[in-house]
Design a protein around this motif. Structure first.
Motif, PDB file in Angstrom:
ATOM      1  N   LEU A   2      -5.394  -3.526   6.865  1.00 57.79           N
ATOM      2  CA  LEU A   2      -6.723  -3.796   7.201  1.00 57.79           C
ATOM      3  C   LEU A   2      -6.678  -4.778   8.562  1.00 57.79           C
ATOM      4  O   LEU A   2      -7.595  -5.212   9.152  1.00 57.79           O
ATOM      5  CB  LEU A   2      -7.320  -4.842   6.065  1.00 57.79           C
ATOM      6  N   ARG A   3      -5.430  -5.206   8.769  1.00 56.15           N
ATOM      7  CA  ARG A   3      -5.260  -5.866  10.213  1.00 56.15           C
ATOM      8  C   ARG A   3      -5.359  -4.953  11.552  1.00 56.15           C
ATOM      9  O   ARG A   3      -5.701  -5.654  12.675  1.00 56.15           O
ATOM     10  CB  ARG A   3      -3.866  -6.668  10.342  1.00 56.15           C
ATOM     11  N   ILE A  19     -10.910  -1.514  13.685  1.00 54.17           N
ATOM     12  CA  ILE A  19     -12.044  -0.533  13.103  1.00 54.17           C
ATOM     13  C   ILE A  19     -12.040   0.447  14.328  1.00 54.17           C
ATOM     14  O   ILE A  19     -12.114   0.077  15.467  1.00 54.17           O
ATOM     15  CB  ILE A  19     -13.204  -0.942  12.804  1.00 54.17           C
ATOM     16  N   VAL A  62      -3.207   4.144   1.886  1.00 57.64           N
ATOM     17  CA  VAL A  62      -3.603   4.475   3.066  1.00 57.64           C
ATOM     18  C   VAL A  62      -3.376   5.913   3.275  1.00 57.64           C
ATOM     19  O   VAL A  62      -2.531   6.614   2.940  1.00 57.64           O
ATOM     20  CB  VAL A  62      -2.682   3.541   4.141  1.00 57.64           C
ATOM     21  N   LYS A  90      -7.881   5.580   6.692  1.00 63.09           N
ATOM     22  CA  LYS A  90      -8.765   4.975   5.979  1.00 63.09           C
ATOM     23  C   LYS A  90      -7.904   4.341   4.971  1.00 63.09           C
ATOM     24  O   LYS A  90      -6.995   4.795   4.419  1.00 63.09           O
ATOM     25  CB  LYS A  90      -9.977   5.691   5.391  1.00 63.09           C
ATOM     26  N   THR A  91      -8.436   3.163   4.127  1.00 61.29           N
ATOM     27  CA  THR A  91      -7.758   2.724   3.182  1.00 61.29           C
ATOM     28  C   THR A  91      -8.954   2.761   1.736  1.00 61.29           C
ATOM     29  O   THR A  91      -9.946   2.517   2.200  1.00 61.29           O
ATOM     30  CB  THR A  91      -7.554   1.203   3.195  1.00 61.29           C
ATOM     31  N   TYR A 130       0.588  -1.215   0.021  1.00 61.85           N
ATOM     32  CA  TYR A 130       0.040   0.033  -0.079  1.00 61.85           C
ATOM     33  C   TYR A 130       1.159   1.308   0.030  1.00 61.85           C
ATOM     34  O   TYR A 130       1.786   1.441   0.441  1.00 61.85           O
ATOM     35  CB  TYR A 130      -0.820  -0.189   1.188  1.00 61.85           C
ATOM     36  N   ARG A 136      -9.949   2.804  10.311  1.00 61.20           N
ATOM     37  CA  ARG A 136      -9.047   2.117  11.249  1.00 61.20           C
ATOM     38  C   ARG A 136      -8.335   2.887  12.277  1.00 61.20           C
ATOM     39  O   ARG A 136      -8.038   3.979  11.699  1.00 61.20           O
ATOM     40  CB  ARG A 136      -8.374   0.930  10.725  1.00 61.20           C
ATOM     41  N   HIS A 142     -17.322   1.636   8.793  1.00 66.15           N
ATOM     42  CA  HIS A 142     -16.270   0.374   9.070  1.00 66.15           C
ATOM     43  C   HIS A 142     -15.095   0.770   8.198  1.00 66.15           C
ATOM     44  O   HIS A 142     -14.213  -0.149   8.373  1.00 66.15           O
ATOM     45  CB  HIS A 142     -16.894  -1.061   8.705  1.00 66.15           C
ATOM     46  N   LYS A 143     -14.924   1.766   7.592  1.00 70.13           N
ATOM     47  CA  LYS A 143     -14.042   2.286   6.591  1.00 70.13           C
ATOM     48  C   LYS A 143     -12.730   2.837   7.467  1.00 70.13           C
ATOM     49  O   LYS A 143     -11.889   3.075   6.818  1.00 70.13           O
ATOM     50  CB  LYS A 143     -14.241   2.882   5.412  1.00 70.13           C
TER      51      LYS A 143
END
Length: 108
Positions: free
Chosen positions: A50-51, A54, A85, A79-80, A4, A67, A64-65
């Protein structure tokens, strides 16, 4: 594994600068340590962002977008999208996230 691209928004960069300037009043050494530690935490988002969890306050209302990374007493919210990112916010974890977001919305 897909890599990313990580970018800092102007707001997030300003947040970090404000935090470091505040810490620097007491200790330049600690300010440098915190600065580089936060930068390294964010740099690690190049792989598998994404690990991260949230943002709980947003998850409760179905968003939920976004983190976050928790580093010591700071929250780094991002956010991704696709393979990018975007770091959006760096804030003291004792502050109310709702108040911070409201302030941001009012300023924009």
């Amino acid at each position: 594994m897909q890599k990313y691209t990580v970018v800092w928004t102007d707001n997030a960069q300003s947040d970090l600068e404000f935090i470091i300037e505040y810490i620097k009043q007491d200790s330049i050494a600690i300010a440098k340590e915190i600065f580089f530690a936060i930068k390294n935490e964010v740099k690690d988002l190049n792989y598998m962002p994404l690990r991260k969890r949230i943002v709980p306050e947003l998850q409760q209302i179905g968003i939920h977008k976004y983190r976050e990374i928790i580093y010591k007493r700071w929250r780094i919210i991002f956010k991704t999208e696709e393979f990018k990112v975007s770091v959006l916010l760096v804030a003291d974890s004792t502050r109310n996230l709702e108040d911070i977001l409201f302030d941001r919305l009012m300023k924009s």
